[in-house]
Structure formats: C-alpha cells, structure tokens
Write a protein that holds these residues in place. Sequence first.
Motif, short mmCIF file in Angstrom:
data_model
loop_
_atom_site.label_atom_id
_atom_site.label_comp_id
_atom_site.label_asym_id
_atom_site.label_seq_id
_atom_site.Cartn_x
_atom_site.Cartn_y
_atom_site.Cartn_z
N SER A 168 0.83 -1.21 0.00
CA SER A 168 0.00 0.00 0.00
C SER A 168 0.86 1.26 0.00
O SER A 168 0.57 2.23 -0.71
N ILE A 169 1.93 1.23 0.79
CA ILE A 169 2.85 2.38 0.84
C ILE A 169 3.49 2.59 -0.53
O ILE A 169 3.56 3.72 -1.02
N ALA A 170 3.96 1.51 -1.16
CA ALA A 170 4.57 1.62 -2.49
C ALA A 170 3.58 2.18 -3.50
O ALA A 170 3.92 3.03 -4.34
N ASN A 171 2.32 1.72 -3.43
CA ASN A 171 1.29 2.23 -4.34
C ASN A 171 1.02 3.71 -4.09
O ASN A 171 0.86 4.49 -5.04
N ASP A 172 0.97 4.11 -2.82
CA ASP A 172 0.75 5.53 -2.48
C ASP A 172 1.89 6.39 -3.01
O ASP A 172 1.66 7.48 -3.55
N ILE A 173 3.11 5.92 -2.83
CA ILE A 173 4.27 6.67 -3.31
C ILE A 173 4.21 6.83 -4.83
O ILE A 173 4.42 7.92 -5.37
N ALA A 174 3.90 5.74 -5.53
CA ALA A 174 3.83 5.79 -7.00
C ALA A 174 2.72 6.75 -7.45
O ALA A 174 2.92 7.57 -8.35
N ARG A 175 1.54 6.66 -6.81
CA ARG A 175 0.41 7.52 -7.15
C ARG A 175 0.76 8.99 -6.90
O ARG A 175 0.55 9.85 -7.76
N ASP A 176 1.32 9.26 -5.73
CA ASP A 176 1.66 10.64 -5.40
C ASP A 176 2.76 11.18 -6.30
O ASP A 176 2.74 12.35 -6.69
N SER A 177 3.71 10.34 -6.66
CA SER A 177 4.79 10.77 -7.56
C SER A 177 4.24 11.12 -8.94
O SER A 177 4.67 12.11 -9.55
N ARG A 178 3.30 10.32 -9.42
CA ARG A 178 2.67 10.63 -10.71
C ARG A 178 1.91 11.95 -10.64
O ARG A 178 1.97 12.77 -11.55
N ARG A 179 1.21 12.20 -9.54
CA ARG A 179 0.46 13.45 -9.39
C ARG A 179 1.41 14.64 -9.29
O ARG A 179 1.14 15.70 -9.86
N ILE A 180 2.51 14.47 -8.57
CA ILE A 180 3.51 15.55 -8.48
C ILE A 180 4.05 15.89 -9.86
O ILE A 180 4.17 17.06 -10.22
N ALA A 181 4.37 14.87 -10.66
CA ALA A 181 4.87 15.11 -12.01
C ALA A 181 3.82 15.83 -12.86
O ALA A 181 4.14 16.74 -13.63
N ALA A 182 2.56 15.44 -12.71
CA ALA A 182 1.48 16.08 -13.47
C ALA A 182 1.33 17.54 -13.06
O ALA A 182 1.16 18.43 -13.90
N ILE A 183 1.44 17.82 -11.77
CA ILE A 183 1.35 19.20 -11.28
C ILE A 183 2.51 20.02 -11.82
O ILE A 183 2.33 21.15 -12.27
N ASP A 184 3.72 19.45 -11.79
CA ASP A 184 4.89 20.15 -12.33
C ASP A 184 4.73 20.48 -13.81
O ASP A 184 5.06 21.58 -14.25
N ARG A 185 4.19 19.52 -14.57
CA ARG A 185 3.95 19.77 -16.00
C ARG A 185 2.93 20.87 -16.21
O ARG A 185 3.09 21.74 -17.06
#
Length: 113
Positions: free
Chosen positions: A31-48
């Motif tokens: 669950s932690i790994a999934n949360d990290i991956a999800r949040d990382s994708r959202r961070i990248a989308a926000i940066d873009r």
Amino acid sequence: MKSRATPPDMTKEQKSELKALYARRKKLSKSIANDIARDSRRIAAIDREIAREERSLAREAKARLQTITHHLRSERRLMLNGVASHQKGTSATQKACAAITRRISILEGRLNS
C-alpha cells in the motif's frame, strides 16, 4: 512460497499471530509503495501543468508588452534620429540658425563698411 523459520518454542497462537503480522506488513508495504507511486505521478502532473501555465503566461506577457510598447518604440526611434541629426549639425533647426547667422554676418559686414 518459502516459509519462515519460527523459533521452536512458539505456541500455535503465536505462530498464527506471527503469520498474520507478516501478511499485514506485506500488505501495508504494498500500500505504501502504491501511495508513493500515485503521489509521484500526481507531483509530475502538477509540475507539468505549472510549466505549461508559465509558458502560456510568458507568451501572453510578451505579446501584451509588444502591443503596449510598439508606439513608444516608434517614438523613441524618431527621437534618436533627431538627436543624431542635432549632433551631426544637420537638423532643420540648425540649418535655419546657420542661415540666419550668415545673413546677420552679411548685414553687419555692410554696416561696418
């Protein structure tokens, strides 16, 4: 699946609890790994999105600045040309002043003679 070695003096309840704890830890780690991956994708989308908005605003600001300053730049160019002609002594005002000075010299020359 490889079973974990348990100490020989554990009761059935302890073994069962240990097994449940291992399973829970594995589930939470996933669950932690999934949360990290999800949040990382959202961070990248926000940066873009931020970068896209910055580029858009920069283009709009540049276009607006060019629109606002167009007539000012034209006027500045005319003023620079005027200053340059004054410095060279070729402006219309300087030519008129020189003509008047010549005429005064001629008239004064006549009066002195």
